[in-house]
Design an enzyme around this catalytic site. Sequence first.
Site, PDB file in Angstrom:
ATOM      1  N   TYR A 194      12.609  15.810 -49.276  1.00  0.00           N
ATOM      2  CA  TYR A 194      14.074  15.730 -49.214  1.00  0.00           C
ATOM      3  C   TYR A 194      14.686  16.441 -50.418  1.00  0.00           C
ATOM      4  CZ  TYR A 194      18.691  13.438 -48.755  1.00  0.00           C
ATOM      5  OH  TYR A 194      20.029  13.155 -48.608  1.00  0.00           O
ATOM      6  N   LYS A 201      16.921  19.863 -50.361  1.00  0.00           N
ATOM      7  CA  LYS A 201      18.329  19.849 -50.772  1.00  0.00           C
ATOM      8  C   LYS A 201      18.580  20.809 -51.931  1.00  0.00           C
ATOM      9  CE  LYS A 201      20.185  16.954 -47.863  1.00  0.00           C
ATOM     10  NZ  LYS A 201      21.271  17.401 -46.979  1.00  0.00           N
ATOM     11  N   ASP A 260      23.879  17.181 -32.889  1.00  0.00           N
ATOM     12  CA  ASP A 260      22.877  16.253 -33.420  1.00  0.00           C
ATOM     13  C   ASP A 260      21.663  16.332 -32.508  1.00  0.00           C
ATOM     14  OD1 ASP A 260      21.543  13.747 -34.357  1.00  0.00           O
ATOM     15  OD2 ASP A 260      23.469  13.428 -35.355  1.00  0.00           O
ATOM     16  N   ASN A 261      20.451  16.187 -33.061  1.00  0.00           N
ATOM     17  CA  ASN A 261      19.274  16.130 -32.176  1.00  0.00           C
ATOM     18  C   ASN A 261      18.821  14.687 -31.963  1.00  0.00           C
ATOM     19  OD1 ASN A 261      18.107  15.500 -34.578  1.00  0.00           O
ATOM     20  ND2 ASN A 261      16.494  17.050 -34.492  1.00  0.00           N
ATOM     21  N   THR A 267      17.446  10.725 -35.935  1.00  0.00           N
ATOM     22  CA  THR A 267      17.856   9.528 -36.682  1.00  0.00           C
ATOM     23  C   THR A 267      19.292   9.126 -36.335  1.00  0.00           C
ATOM     24  OG1 THR A 267      18.527  10.878 -38.573  1.00  0.00           O
ATOM     25  CG2 THR A 267      16.305   9.949 -38.646  1.00  0.00           C
ATOM     26  N   GLY A 268      20.020   9.984 -35.650  1.00  0.00           N
ATOM     27  CA  GLY A 268      21.394   9.663 -35.250  1.00  0.00           C
ATOM     28  C   GLY A 268      21.413   8.770 -34.016  1.00  0.00           C
TER      29      GLY A 268
END
Length: 329
Positions: free
Chosen positions: A148, A152, A34-35, A38-39
């Site tokens: 988005y 996707k 994860d960077n 948003t995590g």
Amino acid sequence: MARKRILITGAAGFLGSHLCDRFISEDFHVIAMDNLITGDLRNIEHLFKLENFEFYNHDVSTFVHVPGELDYILHFASPASPIDYLKIPIQTLKVGSLGTHNLLGLARAKHARMLIASTSEVYGDPNCNPQPEEYWGNVNPVGPRGVYDEAKRFQEAITMAYHTFHGVETRIVRIFNTYGPRMRLNDGRVLPAFIGQAIRGEDLTVFGDGSQTRSFCYVDDLIEGIYRLLFSDYPYPVNIGNPDEITILEFGEEIIKLTGTDQKLVTRPLPTDDPKQRRPDITKAREILGWEPKVSRAEGLKITYEYFKSLPKDIIEKIEHKDFANYNK
Ligand code: UDP
């Protein structure tokens, strides 16, 4: 027998962290990535002490290196709420396109099976309800959600191409609105927005007249569907979601009842390209995976409300409604 090794991207996010928990409990070796745009590491900090868990702080939009063998890759890295698309549109495009390309390359090199997190947003503002996998969608490429939705859609296309051209084993899940513990309270999505507002004693903001519909799936159900899809032999997209459809206005009323708040529903302008209806056709998931959701909205909302109430005060942040202003230009 040696543990199977699985790479999970977006591991510190809402869905990624639940996937880490599931695969740890199934005795996999989990390589989490994860960077942290948003995590949140708090979602996975309980796993750091385990010997079958490791974490890399890395942006998968740049070359991804993982030492050793890999059996599976789950690509769940992406911003996933309309407010995030507005704040970080280029990263949103890159992680779905370049990130997917890098990970497919890794899957090919390691002979790993890869599952990608696609979305009901590939259907855009749908002209049919419910939406079956065969529906091609109604998407505005240059609207606020385009970064988005189109990333996707590209992600699905390149995944199918790696499957047919390079023979990579791939799986595609189209995820419908999902909720549960570890959602970000300030991501602007309707459920954390409403519950956050109720907890803070603010009015609940309904966008438009609230007649638009959504169908909310509890996270445990979703994770079970993804787990089954990964181990199935079906390479085409599968909808996973809960077909129990509700208008946003009715949903607001449910949250008022659940939280016991004496606040009211107030209306705000409807964001540009906000889908009017969304409900998964889950015939394929039923037939191919033997899957259907088990947790009712009443049950799932109760668990989620308890989770949000238990958060420290500093996390019960305000959502910035000025962020939505760009929508209506
Ligand atoms: N919504 C709302 N109030 C809010 C946030 C969202 O009425 O404070 C509406 C939004 O316009 C949409 C629905 O709730 O119609 C679901 O929004 P969300 O951002 O959760 O996800 P979406 O399904 O639109 O991607």
